[in-house]
Design a protein around this motif. Sequence first.
Motif, PDB file in Angstrom:
ATOM      1  N   LYS A  55      -4.843 -49.074  45.366  1.00  9.75           N
ATOM      2  CA  LYS A  55      -4.088 -49.391  46.248  1.00  9.75           C
ATOM      3  C   LYS A  55      -4.681 -50.755  46.895  1.00  9.75           C
ATOM      4  N   ASP A  59      -1.139 -48.862  52.966  1.00  3.83           N
ATOM      5  CA  ASP A  59      -0.780 -47.394  52.862  1.00  3.83           C
ATOM      6  C   ASP A  59      -1.903 -46.376  53.024  1.00  3.83           C
ATOM      7  N   GLY A  62      -2.220 -43.522  50.527  1.00  2.00           N
ATOM      8  CA  GLY A  62      -2.240 -44.038  49.018  1.00  2.00           C
ATOM      9  C   GLY A  62      -3.634 -44.361  48.932  1.00  2.00           C
ATOM     10  N   ARG A 403       3.135 -41.717  35.893  1.00  2.00           N
ATOM     11  CA  ARG A 403       2.987 -43.112  36.549  1.00  2.00           C
ATOM     12  C   ARG A 403       4.308 -43.760  36.250  1.00  2.00           C
ATOM     13  N   TYR A 412       8.784 -46.638  46.333  1.00  2.00           N
ATOM     14  CA  TYR A 412       7.100 -46.525  46.373  1.00  2.00           C
ATOM     15  C   TYR A 412       6.562 -46.020  45.279  1.00  2.00           C
ATOM     16  N   PHE A 413       7.410 -45.287  44.493  1.00  2.72           N
ATOM     17  CA  PHE A 413       6.651 -44.541  43.258  1.00  2.72           C
ATOM     18  C   PHE A 413       6.610 -45.651  42.057  1.00  2.72           C
ATOM     19  N   GLN A 415       5.660 -48.669  42.312  1.00  4.55           N
ATOM     20  CA  GLN A 415       4.447 -49.583  42.359  1.00  4.55           C
ATOM     21  C   GLN A 415       3.163 -49.204  41.499  1.00  4.55           C
ATOM     22  N   SER A 418       0.933 -46.549  42.308  1.00  2.00           N
ATOM     23  CA  SER A 418       1.303 -45.015  42.910  1.00  2.00           C
ATOM     24  C   SER A 418       0.970 -44.237  41.824  1.00  2.00           C
ATOM     25  N   ARG A 419       0.408 -42.993  42.441  1.00  2.00           N
ATOM     26  CA  ARG A 419       0.160 -41.933  41.372  1.00  2.00           C
ATOM     27  C   ARG A 419       0.915 -40.494  41.874  1.00  2.00           C
ATOM     28  N   ASP A 420       1.469 -39.759  40.680  1.00  2.00           N
ATOM     29  CA  ASP A 420       2.013 -38.842  40.955  1.00  2.00           C
ATOM     30  C   ASP A 420       1.457 -37.948  39.550  1.00  2.00           C
TER      31      ASP A 420
END
Length: 450
Positions: A55, A59, A62, A403, A412-413, A415, A418-420
């Motif tokens: 990031k 954020d 983030g 990702r 947002y996800f 980007q 961004s991680r999930d």
Amino acid sequence: MKIKKLILLATLGAFIASCNSGDKGQLVGVQGKKWHPEKPYGMTLVPGGAFIMGKSDDDIAGVEDAPTKTATVRAFYMDETEITNSEYRQFVYDVRDKILRKKLAEMADLEGKTPGNGDIGEFAYVDSEDPELLNAYERYMLNTYGDQQRKINEDVELIFDTDEFPDELYAEVMDGMYIPLEESYNGQRTWDVTQFVYNYTEMDIQAAARDKSLKRSDVISQRDIEIYPDTTAWIRDFAYSYNEPMHNDYFWHDAYGDYPVVGVSWEQAKAFCQWRTNHHNNYQKEKGSQPVNVYRLPNEAEWEYAARGGLQGATFPWGGYYTKNDRGCFMANFKPMRGDYAADQALYTVEADAYEPNDFNLYNMAGNVSEWVNGSYDTSSYEYMSSINPAVNDPQNERKVVRGGSWKDVAYFLQVSSRDYEYADSARSYIGFRTVQDYMGTEVTKNARK
């Protein structure tokens, strides 16, 4: 006698000369076949290089999860699109057909059937009629290791039309591949997909390198994976929602052939990579070429580097901070407004090559479906991962990184930083994957000094 000695000496001299004539007594190395890098079909070359990972905005949450750091990755090939239903069906059908051929050969062997009579014997083991049909190596393996080395007949075409079954034994084997008759629905008997199990071996190179006391057998494991996508994910993922048409048609119907496969777990995605490697190398072996590098899931750094497309500090794969272009059109498939999934012209997924690709010619690195990567989710992993080819994948951590965001996610996800995560054995209607293959060589870099 003197003539015989002269002939023997001449032959010996010619032999010695032939051994030394190539290198003239110099160290020239073993001369192998000249290697030419070959781009796999449907892939693009992502040149290696360094980039700012993580990031880079305000954020705060983030930044805690993905702090900025400079990372360098080597060159690799990456699928231009997410793996599609059509491509994954090739995997499923190949596994199904191999299982079916094995069952047919076993039945033919049990009943003493051999080729030549137009019945199930046509699908018998290659050695059933004459062991001499095997080459010396195949005969040795069969005699040494037993029935598991028996060679399946791959040359005869499988028959799926019930009107053309050669005999009742063939019909019996086929009957066992479908769900029981009493479980059929509306007169339709479907394949018993629980039988579609892919068997492969996996080696933990990391463990072997860290602990030299381990034997080779200690780091090799046998994997048996049911590979059919979990189509019920379309219903389970959304309570009080009508998604039965997607459950019924999305994976198998040709209307969705070019759409990304979903309902595939991290473990199934890894099995696909193993199958794709074997499938390609079987072809390489047939034409006498060297084997290719393995196909695999990208690690987090590779995925983010590829998603950025060479743009440093970009928020999205197309650069900038906005999800619309200068004409007011959305740049990806996601959930742009509360409750309004269709504002971007798509309700669920779209074709895998929809929207414009990024500068590495990669499609849908943001949106459409989230993508499995070969990494375990740890909020502090950026702090301790290496800066060269960084990869963190703890076998004990079942939380695997996804990702890119999906059709049901907010911007947002999407980007690139961004991680999930999702659990390795979970299958979702919004998670797919794409594969990578290491490039042979190091000379291809994106930002090398001129």
